[in-house]
Design a protein around this motif. Structure first.
Motif, PDB file in Angstrom:
ATOM      1  N   MET A 224       5.686  13.283  -9.189  1.00 11.31           N
ATOM      2  CA  MET A 224       4.714  12.389  -8.549  1.00 11.31           C
ATOM      3  C   MET A 224       3.589  13.228  -7.956  1.00 11.31           C
ATOM      4  SD  MET A 224       5.516   9.473  -5.690  1.00 11.31           S
ATOM      5  CE  MET A 224       4.222   8.395  -5.046  1.00 11.31           C
ATOM      6  N   HIS A 225       2.339  12.915  -8.334  1.00 10.05           N
ATOM      7  CA  HIS A 225       1.167  13.658  -7.880  1.00 10.05           C
ATOM      8  C   HIS A 225       0.494  12.845  -6.767  1.00 10.05           C
ATOM      9  CE1 HIS A 225       1.145  16.334 -11.561  1.00 10.05           C
ATOM     10  NE2 HIS A 225       1.900  15.318 -11.971  1.00 10.05           N
ATOM     11  N   VAL A 226       0.617  13.325  -5.544  1.00  8.75           N
ATOM     12  CA  VAL A 226       0.112  12.587  -4.385  1.00  8.75           C
ATOM     13  C   VAL A 226      -1.141  13.280  -3.870  1.00  8.75           C
ATOM     14  CG1 VAL A 226       0.697  11.578  -2.151  1.00  8.75           C
ATOM     15  CG2 VAL A 226       2.502  11.994  -3.831  1.00  8.75           C
ATOM     16  N   ASN A 227      -2.304  12.842  -4.337  1.00  6.79           N
ATOM     17  CA  ASN A 227      -3.562  13.389  -3.851  1.00  6.79           C
ATOM     18  C   ASN A 227      -4.203  12.386  -2.882  1.00  6.79           C
ATOM     19  OD1 ASN A 227      -3.916  11.959  -6.479  1.00  6.79           O
ATOM     20  ND2 ASN A 227      -6.091  12.190  -6.007  1.00  6.79           N
ATOM     21  N   ARG A 228      -4.589  12.897  -1.711  1.00  2.31           N
ATOM     22  CA  ARG A 228      -5.090  12.023  -0.655  1.00  2.31           C
ATOM     23  C   ARG A 228      -6.593  12.130  -0.483  1.00  2.31           C
ATOM     24  NH1 ARG A 228      -1.239  15.742   0.027  1.00  2.31           N
ATOM     25  NH2 ARG A 228      -1.788  16.317   2.171  1.00  2.31           N
ATOM     26  N   ALA A 229      -7.291  12.833  -1.357  1.00  3.34           N
ATOM     27  CA  ALA A 229      -8.731  13.004  -1.215  1.00  3.34           C
ATOM     28  C   ALA A 229      -9.398  12.840  -2.587  1.00  3.34           C
ATOM     29  CB  ALA A 229      -9.043  14.349  -0.576  1.00  3.34           C
ATOM     30  N   CYS A 230     -10.480  13.570  -2.809  1.00  4.67           N
ATOM     31  CA  CYS A 230     -11.230  13.408  -4.050  1.00  4.67           C
ATOM     32  C   CYS A 230     -10.793  14.389  -5.126  1.00  4.67           C
ATOM     33  CB  CYS A 230     -12.725  13.574  -3.783  1.00  4.67           C
ATOM     34  SG  CYS A 230     -13.157  15.119  -2.958  1.00  4.67           S
ATOM     35  N   PHE A 231      -9.739  15.163  -4.867  1.00  7.04           N
ATOM     36  CA  PHE A 231      -9.240  16.102  -5.863  1.00  7.04           C
ATOM     37  C   PHE A 231      -8.158  15.422  -6.711  1.00  7.04           C
ATOM     38  CE2 PHE A 231     -10.595  18.487  -2.133  1.00  7.04           C
ATOM     39  CZ  PHE A 231     -11.512  19.361  -2.679  1.00  7.04           C
ATOM     40  N   GLY A 232      -7.752  16.082  -7.789  1.00  8.27           N
ATOM     41  CA  GLY A 232      -6.666  15.553  -8.593  1.00  8.27           C
ATOM     42  C   GLY A 232      -7.131  14.636  -9.705  1.00  8.27           C
ATOM     43  N   ARG A 233      -6.198  13.844 -10.211  1.00  5.37           N
ATOM     44  CA  ARG A 233      -6.448  13.018 -11.386  1.00  5.37           C
ATOM     45  C   ARG A 233      -7.322  11.814 -11.087  1.00  5.37           C
ATOM     46  NH1 ARG A 233      -1.890  13.414 -15.545  1.00  5.37           N
ATOM     47  NH2 ARG A 233      -0.931  15.431 -15.134  1.00  5.37           N
ATOM     48  N   THR A 234      -7.349  11.363  -9.856  1.00 10.44           N
ATOM     49  CA  THR A 234      -8.189  10.227  -9.480  1.00 10.44           C
ATOM     50  C   THR A 234      -8.712  10.432  -8.071  1.00 10.44           C
ATOM     51  OG1 THR A 234      -8.235   7.813  -9.217  1.00 10.44           O
ATOM     52  CG2 THR A 234      -6.187   8.927  -8.641  1.00 10.44           C
ATOM     53  N   ASN A 235      -9.881   9.890  -7.788  1.00 17.77           N
ATOM     54  CA  ASN A 235     -10.498  10.027  -6.471  1.00 17.77           C
ATOM     55  C   ASN A 235      -9.878   9.011  -5.512  1.00 17.77           C
ATOM     56  OD1 ASN A 235     -12.093  10.330  -4.237  1.00 17.77           O
ATOM     57  ND2 ASN A 235     -14.021   9.783  -5.241  1.00 17.77           N
ATOM     58  N   ASN A 236      -9.115   9.502  -4.529  1.00 12.97           N
ATOM     59  CA  ASN A 236      -8.450   8.618  -3.573  1.00 12.97           C
ATOM     60  C   ASN A 236      -9.057   8.687  -2.179  1.00 12.97           C
ATOM     61  OD1 ASN A 236      -6.515   7.487  -5.299  1.00 12.97           O
ATOM     62  ND2 ASN A 236      -5.165   9.243  -5.079  1.00 12.97           N
ATOM     63  N   LEU A 243     -12.320   0.290   3.805  1.00 18.18           N
ATOM     64  CA  LEU A 243     -13.485   0.864   3.128  1.00 18.18           C
ATOM     65  C   LEU A 243     -13.289   0.942   1.620  1.00 18.18           C
ATOM     66  CD1 LEU A 243     -14.259   3.808   5.591  1.00 18.18           C
ATOM     67  CD2 LEU A 243     -15.266   1.514   5.549  1.00 18.18           C
ATOM     68  N   ARG A 244     -12.048   1.185   1.215  1.00 14.72           N
ATOM     69  CA  ARG A 244     -11.720   1.285  -0.206  1.00 14.72           C
ATOM     70  C   ARG A 244     -10.300   0.791  -0.387  1.00 14.72           C
ATOM     71  NH1 ARG A 244     -11.889   6.623  -4.057  1.00 14.72           N
ATOM     72  NH2 ARG A 244     -12.642   5.591  -5.937  1.00 14.72           N
ATOM     73  N   ASN A 245     -10.109  -0.143  -1.271  1.00 15.19           N
ATOM     74  CA  ASN A 245      -8.873  -0.921  -1.284  1.00 15.19           C
ATOM     75  C   ASN A 245      -7.628  -0.126  -1.658  1.00 15.19           C
ATOM     76  OD1 ASN A 245      -8.067  -3.931  -1.056  1.00 15.19           O
ATOM     77  ND2 ASN A 245      -6.972  -3.239  -2.887  1.00 15.19           N
ATOM     78  N   ASP A 246      -7.747   0.872  -2.548  1.00 16.83           N
ATOM     79  CA  ASP A 246      -6.537   1.474  -3.112  1.00 16.83           C
ATOM     80  C   ASP A 246      -6.596   2.992  -3.218  1.00 16.83           C
ATOM     81  OD1 ASP A 246      -5.148  -1.073  -3.882  1.00 16.83           O
ATOM     82  OD2 ASP A 246      -6.940  -1.300  -5.108  1.00 16.83           O
ATOM     83  N   MET A 247      -5.387   3.565  -3.269  1.00 16.29           N
ATOM     84  CA  MET A 247      -5.154   4.933  -3.714  1.00 16.29           C
ATOM     85  C   MET A 247      -4.174   4.836  -4.876  1.00 16.29           C
ATOM     86  SD  MET A 247      -4.430   6.746  -0.014  1.00 16.29           S
ATOM     87  CE  MET A 247      -4.803   8.433  -0.465  1.00 16.29           C
ATOM     88  N   VAL A 248      -4.282   5.715  -5.849  1.00 11.90           N
ATOM     89  CA  VAL A 248      -3.374   5.704  -6.994  1.00 11.90           C
ATOM     90  C   VAL A 248      -2.809   7.100  -7.212  1.00 11.90           C
ATOM     91  CG1 VAL A 248      -3.165   5.360  -9.493  1.00 11.90           C
ATOM     92  CG2 VAL A 248      -4.497   3.743  -8.129  1.00 11.90           C
ATOM     93  N   PHE A 249      -1.477   7.161  -7.315  1.00 11.64           N
ATOM     94  CA  PHE A 249      -0.773   8.411  -7.577  1.00 11.64           C
ATOM     95  C   PHE A 249      -0.120   8.312  -8.946  1.00 11.64           C
ATOM     96  CE2 PHE A 249       0.030   7.350  -2.962  1.00 11.64           C
ATOM     97  CZ  PHE A 249      -1.130   7.974  -2.509  1.00 11.64           C
ATOM     98  N   HIS A 250      -0.275   9.343  -9.750  1.00  8.51           N
ATOM     99  CA  HIS A 250       0.269   9.322 -11.103  1.00  8.51           C
ATOM    100  C   HIS A 250       1.688   9.885 -11.138  1.00  8.51           C
ATOM    101  CE1 HIS A 250      -4.013   9.236 -13.075  1.00  8.51           C
ATOM    102  NE2 HIS A 250      -3.693   8.127 -12.444  1.00  8.51           N
ATOM    103  N   ILE A 251       2.512   9.266 -11.985  1.00  9.48           N
ATOM    104  CA  ILE A 251       3.859   9.755 -12.272  1.00  9.48           C
ATOM    105  C   ILE A 251       3.828  10.364 -13.669  1.00  9.48           C
ATOM    106  CG2 ILE A 251       6.300   9.174 -12.473  1.00  9.48           C
ATOM    107  CD1 ILE A 251       5.235   8.697  -9.696  1.00  9.48           C
TER     108      ILE A 251
END
Length: 320
Positions: A224-236, A243-251
């Motif tokens: 599980m890739h838990v990125n809490r900022a703008c780095f990683g596979r998706t901008n969270n 301000l922004r509805n969701d965060m997404v973490f990839h498995i």
């Protein structure tokens, strides 16, 4: 027996006997766990994913508002994803389900989870700013108050200090016994790279390992890739807020790195309870949508639920 005794005593006037009084007093004990749907041992195979929603706790919020280092035992509800609901592939995925607060709170519950931990330890660690590292057990109960699953974690300093946090996962087998099926641990196997990702890129990598009952060894299954900022596979950045509805973490598959599913941390606003959603966000009460891989077994699905809570405590607990 207690139900028949209590119903019988209500139909007769006059003073209740000792046996009847004891039966009536026993009834509220069964109401500690909210009413949930009837379920078999393997209720997760019939759904594409689950909703994992943390209960709002007023006393804890009041204490936090006045700066009191009090942390209550967390409670969670597990409900199946509605048919047609899609967990996002990214925080901006137009196909993703954006549930309202009412949709999340009214979802039919199949499991209810309660934390077991020491009050003194919670308060001391919360005062020190590291309450998220506390030792705990999380018990998952079904409609009949049978424990279907358990998470067991010791207090450790964390992977950055060469002491990765490990959450053991136990599940009820066909004979009705709780047995370990695997674990979730911080992946610091490549320490320099993982430490850089964690500290500089706000990205944690949590390894889901299945216990091989024959060899007794743990075998990597998912990550599980838990990125809490703008780095990683998706901008969270600023995700799961007003301000922004969701965060997404990839498995991803632990062997080849291919993405197999997603976990969406969602704000859950609107639905006639905007103030309630804002309150939950400010005091750190979380909502998750967990997508299961198509080929995932019952044990793998329970490991994914465990990984979501493992990451919730590590990265999103209010005292973190």
């Amino acid at each position: 027996t207690s139900n028949s005794s209590s119903s019988g005593s209500s139909s007769r006037p006059g003073r209740m006997g000792k046996t009847e009084a004891m039966a009536v007093e026993a009834v509220p004990v069964a109401q500690v766990v909210p009413v949930v749907q009837e379920m078999e041992r393997t209720p997760l195979r019939a759904t594409s994913g689950v909703i994992l929603r943390q209960d709002t706790q007023g006393l804890e919020s009041l204490a936090a508002a006045f700066g009191v280092p009090y942390e209550a035992k967390n409670r969670y509800r597990v409900a199946p994803l509605p048919k047609g609901a899609t967990v996002g592939n990214s925080a901006g995925d137009p196909r993703r389900w954006k549930p309202t607060s009412r949709e999340l709170s009214e979802a039919p519950v199949v499991l209810y989870a309660k934390e077991e931990s020491d009050l003194c330890e919670r308060m001391v660690l919360t005062y020190c700013g590291c309450g998220n590292l506390r030792k705990f057990k999380i018990h998952f109960f079904d409609a009949n108050q049978n424990e279907q699953m358990r998470l067991d974690r010791e207090c450790r300093l964390g992977g950055e200090l060469c002491c990765p946090i490990v959450t053991e996962v136990l599940s009820r087998d066909e004979q009705g016994n709780l047995a370990q099926i695997g674990r979730v641990r911080e992946n610091f196997d490549n320490y320099p790279a993982r430490c850089c990702q964690q500290v500089c890129c706000c990205t944690g990598r949590e390894l889901l390992e299945e216990l091989n009952p024959t060899s007794g060894k743990f075998e990597p299954k998912y990550e599980m890739h838990v990125n809490r900022a703008c780095f990683g596979r998706t901008n969270n950045c600023c995700g799961a807020t007003c301000l922004r509805n969701d965060m997404v973490f990839h498995i991803t598959d632990a062997t080849n790195g291919a993405k197999v599913s997603n976990v969406q941390k969602t704000y859950g606003g609107g639905g006639g309870d905007s103030c309630g959603s804002l309150f939950r966000m400010c005091f750190g009460f979380s909502n998750y949508l967990v997508e299961f891989p198509d080929a995932a077994s019952e044990e793998h699905r329970r490991l994914l639920i465990a990984a979501t809570l493992h990451s919730e405590y590590l990265f999103f607990d209010k005292s973190e």
